[in-house]
Design a protein around this motif. Structure first.
Motif, PDB file in Angstrom:
ATOM      1  N   ILE A 250       0.861  -1.068   0.071  1.00  0.00           N
ATOM      2  CA  ILE A 250      -0.036   0.014  -0.056  1.00  0.00           C
ATOM      3  C   ILE A 250       0.866   1.331   0.022  1.00  0.00           C
ATOM      4  O   ILE A 250       0.605   2.181  -0.835  1.00  0.00           O
ATOM      5  N   TYR A 251       2.145   1.102   0.807  1.00  0.00           N
ATOM      6  CA  TYR A 251       2.767   2.473   0.931  1.00  0.00           C
ATOM      7  C   TYR A 251       3.685   2.705  -0.458  1.00  0.00           C
ATOM      8  O   TYR A 251       3.814   3.819  -0.680  1.00  0.00           O
ATOM      9  N   ASN A 252       4.156   1.704  -0.769  1.00  0.00           N
ATOM     10  CA  ASN A 252       5.294   1.780  -1.853  1.00  0.00           C
ATOM     11  C   ASN A 252       4.688   1.524  -3.078  1.00  0.00           C
ATOM     12  O   ASN A 252       5.328   2.041  -4.092  1.00  0.00           O
ATOM     13  N   ARG A 253       3.629   0.758  -3.597  1.00  0.00           N
ATOM     14  CA  ARG A 253       3.009   0.840  -4.645  1.00  0.00           C
ATOM     15  C   ARG A 253       1.638   1.070  -4.702  1.00  0.00           C
ATOM     16  O   ARG A 253       0.759   0.232  -4.887  1.00  0.00           O
ATOM     17  N   PRO A 254       1.156   2.226  -4.430  1.00  0.00           N
ATOM     18  CA  PRO A 254      -0.227   2.645  -4.392  1.00  0.00           C
ATOM     19  C   PRO A 254      -1.030   2.351  -5.610  1.00  0.00           C
ATOM     20  O   PRO A 254      -0.444   2.636  -6.683  1.00  0.00           O
ATOM     21  N   LYS A 255      -1.952   1.795  -5.618  1.00  0.00           N
ATOM     22  CA  LYS A 255      -2.932   1.437  -6.844  1.00  0.00           C
ATOM     23  C   LYS A 255      -3.105   2.742  -7.781  1.00  0.00           C
ATOM     24  O   LYS A 255      -3.423   2.637  -8.877  1.00  0.00           O
ATOM     25  N   ASN A 256      -3.459   3.945  -6.902  1.00  0.00           N
ATOM     26  CA  ASN A 256      -3.790   5.114  -7.567  1.00  0.00           C
ATOM     27  C   ASN A 256      -3.460   6.310  -6.807  1.00  0.00           C
ATOM     28  O   ASN A 256      -2.984   6.148  -5.715  1.00  0.00           O
ATOM     29  N   LYS A 257      -3.698   7.411  -7.339  1.00  0.00           N
ATOM     30  CA  LYS A 257      -3.296   8.758  -6.713  1.00  0.00           C
ATOM     31  C   LYS A 257      -4.222   8.812  -5.520  1.00  0.00           C
ATOM     32  O   LYS A 257      -3.572   9.454  -4.450  1.00  0.00           O
ATOM     33  N   PHE A 258      -5.219   8.586  -5.437  1.00  0.00           N
ATOM     34  CA  PHE A 258      -6.161   8.802  -3.910  1.00  0.00           C
ATOM     35  C   PHE A 258      -5.264   7.955  -2.831  1.00  0.00           C
ATOM     36  O   PHE A 258      -5.013   8.390  -1.827  1.00  0.00           O
ATOM     37  N   VAL A 259      -4.967   6.620  -3.066  1.00  0.00           N
ATOM     38  CA  VAL A 259      -4.338   5.926  -2.060  1.00  0.00           C
ATOM     39  C   VAL A 259      -2.932   6.383  -1.680  1.00  0.00           C
ATOM     40  O   VAL A 259      -2.638   6.530  -0.570  1.00  0.00           O
ATOM     41  N   ALA A 260      -2.017   6.867  -2.760  1.00  0.00           N
ATOM     42  CA  ALA A 260      -0.979   7.473  -2.859  1.00  0.00           C
ATOM     43  C   ALA A 260      -1.036   8.756  -1.936  1.00  0.00           C
ATOM     44  O   ALA A 260      -0.073   9.080  -0.693  1.00  0.00           O
ATOM     45  N   GLY A 261      -2.057   9.529  -1.745  1.00  0.00           N
ATOM     46  CA  GLY A 261      -1.900  10.753  -1.138  1.00  0.00           C
ATOM     47  C   GLY A 261      -2.909  10.718   0.057  1.00  0.00           C
ATOM     48  O   GLY A 261      -2.391  11.264   1.208  1.00  0.00           O
ATOM     49  N   PHE A 262      -3.375   9.487   0.258  1.00  0.00           N
ATOM     50  CA  PHE A 262      -4.108   9.503   1.610  1.00  0.00           C
ATOM     51  C   PHE A 262      -3.159   8.591   2.618  1.00  0.00           C
ATOM     52  O   PHE A 262      -3.152   9.146   3.758  1.00  0.00           O
ATOM     53  N   ILE A 263      -2.094   7.844   1.929  1.00  0.00           N
ATOM     54  CA  ILE A 263      -1.404   7.243   2.833  1.00  0.00           C
ATOM     55  C   ILE A 263      -0.008   8.011   3.009  1.00  0.00           C
ATOM     56  O   ILE A 263       0.744   8.285   2.008  1.00  0.00           O
ATOM     57  N   GLY A 264       0.609   7.915   4.193  1.00  0.00           N
ATOM     58  CA  GLY A 264       1.885   8.780   4.476  1.00  0.00           C
ATOM     59  C   GLY A 264       1.863  10.192   5.131  1.00  0.00           C
ATOM     60  O   GLY A 264       0.662  10.998   4.618  1.00  0.00           O
ATOM     61  N   SER A 265       2.615  10.627   5.760  1.00  0.00           N
ATOM     62  CA  SER A 265       2.456  11.872   6.643  1.00  0.00           C
ATOM     63  C   SER A 265       3.939  12.463   6.600  1.00  0.00           C
ATOM     64  O   SER A 265       4.680  11.835   7.416  1.00  0.00           O
ATOM     65  N   PRO A 266       4.371  13.597   5.943  1.00  0.00           N
ATOM     66  CA  PRO A 266       3.249  14.297   5.030  1.00  0.00           C
ATOM     67  C   PRO A 266       2.975  13.464   3.832  1.00  0.00           C
ATOM     68  O   PRO A 266       3.445  12.490   3.581  1.00  0.00           O
ATOM     69  N   SER A 267       2.127  13.997   3.115  1.00  0.00           N
ATOM     70  CA  SER A 267       1.650  13.215   1.853  1.00  0.00           C
ATOM     71  C   SER A 267       2.605  13.238   0.970  1.00  0.00           C
ATOM     72  O   SER A 267       3.605  13.755   0.749  1.00  0.00           O
ATOM     73  N   MET A 268       2.251  12.192  -0.031  1.00  0.00           N
ATOM     74  CA  MET A 268       3.435  11.992  -1.265  1.00  0.00           C
ATOM     75  C   MET A 268       3.379  13.363  -2.146  1.00  0.00           C
ATOM     76  O   MET A 268       2.605  14.281  -2.212  1.00  0.00           O
ATOM     77  N   ASN A 269       4.409  13.807  -2.554  1.00  0.00           N
ATOM     78  CA  ASN A 269       4.702  14.996  -3.245  1.00  0.00           C
ATOM     79  C   ASN A 269       4.127  14.484  -4.858  1.00  0.00           C
ATOM     80  O   ASN A 269       4.456  13.423  -5.442  1.00  0.00           O
ATOM     81  N   PHE A 270       3.424  15.468  -5.308  1.00  0.00           N
ATOM     82  CA  PHE A 270       2.933  15.117  -6.679  1.00  0.00           C
ATOM     83  C   PHE A 270       3.306  16.236  -7.659  1.00  0.00           C
ATOM     84  O   PHE A 270       3.176  17.471  -7.396  1.00  0.00           O
TER      85      PHE A 270
END
Length: 390
Positions: A250-270
């Motif tokens: 979930i953390y390293n290979r998120p399926k979509n942008k929503f998952v990528a942005g939801f997991i992680g603090s601070p959020s993933m850089n886009f």
């Protein structure tokens, strides 16, 4: 709060309009809980739609999502506190879709402690068992076992008013534990506690699962709880499971942008941009800056001209001395946030603002220049239109 062991019978023994139970779907015996085509609507509002989920025997599954995503609604359907509009629920291979909560073989811990204030801890733990008519010797054994596991033996003769928040939640967990069931359901049990107690109880719940090896389904909006507790995480949005996988995936290979942005603090850089090719090598371009995509593991061809979003987590951007052979970019420090064990610095790169995690001993002056290297083996690319991982 209603006690599951003395739940008021449902008015509908069968699904609406039916005079007998529908033919159950086939489920695997290795699954502790199986959800088949589950839907739930409140009038014109659809909360869950055609949801399917298999939870393995002995698994710790976390339902994670923001408020209103349907995670607690799904848990309440499994518990029998809500009747689905459509679909079926199986526990240990048995269709329990229209069974009473007390007959489903579950124990539930609520967000509120739901303890009887006039009863001692011992009476709170044993109440459901006494109502069910179990022998006194059996009740005493179950209470003693649960008390020992949760280390609340010295509290048995106290009343809830004399307990701390953490102690009350232990009692609430113990009340589910004494039922000796196959599946435990947790509905945000730690959200009313302060940060220190949440951390302590989180460890205790994980230890409890390792000791009992029962199936546990845990609802939370706290990603730290999800990542530390779960065998698998189901991330939900608008009643739909966006991704179901182990925490590392979930953390390293998120399926979509929503998952990528939801997991992680601070959020993933886009970074918004497009794919290109330079010297036969795929690159990502944005605002006049190019990033080589060497090392990125794509699931489909990286076609030049395709609009994409590049996602990189703060710890996967290397700064100054940490750079070893990567492509180098120059950025300017905008904000520094000391966080103890590490520091978070916010940088300006072209038209983008990036968050970068560095060691706690490293300090950067606002306005100073730093060199950056991006670890593309840990990056994520998402299609700009569908937001699905490439």
């Amino acid at each position: 709060m209603t006690d599951l062991s003395v739940q008021t019978p449902h008015t509908n023994a069968f699904p609406p309009g039916a005079t007998s139970l529908p033919e159950p779907s086939t489920v695997s015996g290795e699954h502790s809980v199986s959800i088949r085509d589950l839907s739930l609507s409140f009038g014109a509002v659809t909360v869950l739609e055609d949801l399917n989920l298999d939870i393995h025997d002995g698994e710790f599954l976390v339902l994670l999502g923001s408020s209103g995503c349907g995670k607690s609604t799904l848990l309440n359907c499994i518990a029998g506190l809500l009747e689905p509009t459509d679909g079926q629920i199986f526990i240990k291979g048995r269709n329990v879709t229209w069974e009473e909560p007390k007959d489903r073989g579950i124990g539930m811990v609520f967000q509120s402690y739901a303890l009887y204030p006039q009863m001692t801890v011992e009476k709170n733990l044993s109440f459901g068992l006494r109502v069910a008519g179990l022998p006194k010797e059996d009740i005493a054994k179950r209470v003693a076992r649960a008390s020992a596991i949760l280390q609340i033996e010295p509290l048995l003769q106290r009343k809830p008013a004399a307990l701390s928040g953490g102690q009350r939640q232990r009692v609430a967990i113990g009340r589910a534990l004494v039922r000796d069931v196959d599946v435990f359901l947790f509905d945000e049990p730690l959200s009313n506690l302060d940060a220190k107690l949440r951390s302590e109880l989180r460890v205790e719940i994980k230890r409890l699962h390792q000791q009992l090896k029962n199936t546990m389904i845990y609802v939370t909006h706290d990603q730290i709880e999800a990542l530390t507790l779960a065998d698998r995480i189901a991330i939900m949005k608008s009643g739909v499971i966006q991704q179901l996988a182990d925490p590392v995936t979930i953390y390293n290979r998120p399926k979509n942008k929503f998952v990528a942005g939801f997991i992680g603090s601070p959020s993933m850089n886009f970074l918004d941009g497009e794919l290109a090719e330079e010297g036969g090598r795929p690159v990502f371009k944005t605002n006049g800056v190019s990033f080589l995509l060497d090392g990125y593991s794509a699931s489909e061809p990286l076609t030049p001209g395709r609009k994409v979003v590049l996602g990189v987590r703060p710890e996967h951007i290397k700064v100054d001395a940490d750079i070893a052979g990567e492509e180098i970019h120059e950025a300017i420090v905008d904000i520094e946030e000391p966080m103890g064990a590490d520091n978070l610095i916010w940088l300006k790169l072209a038209a983008h603002t990036l968050s970068v995690r560095v060691g706690g001993a490293r300090r950067y002056a606002v306005g100073s220049k730093v060199r950056l290297g991006f670890d593309m083996t840990m990056a994520s690319l998402f299609d700009a239109a569908t937001e699905e991982r490439i």
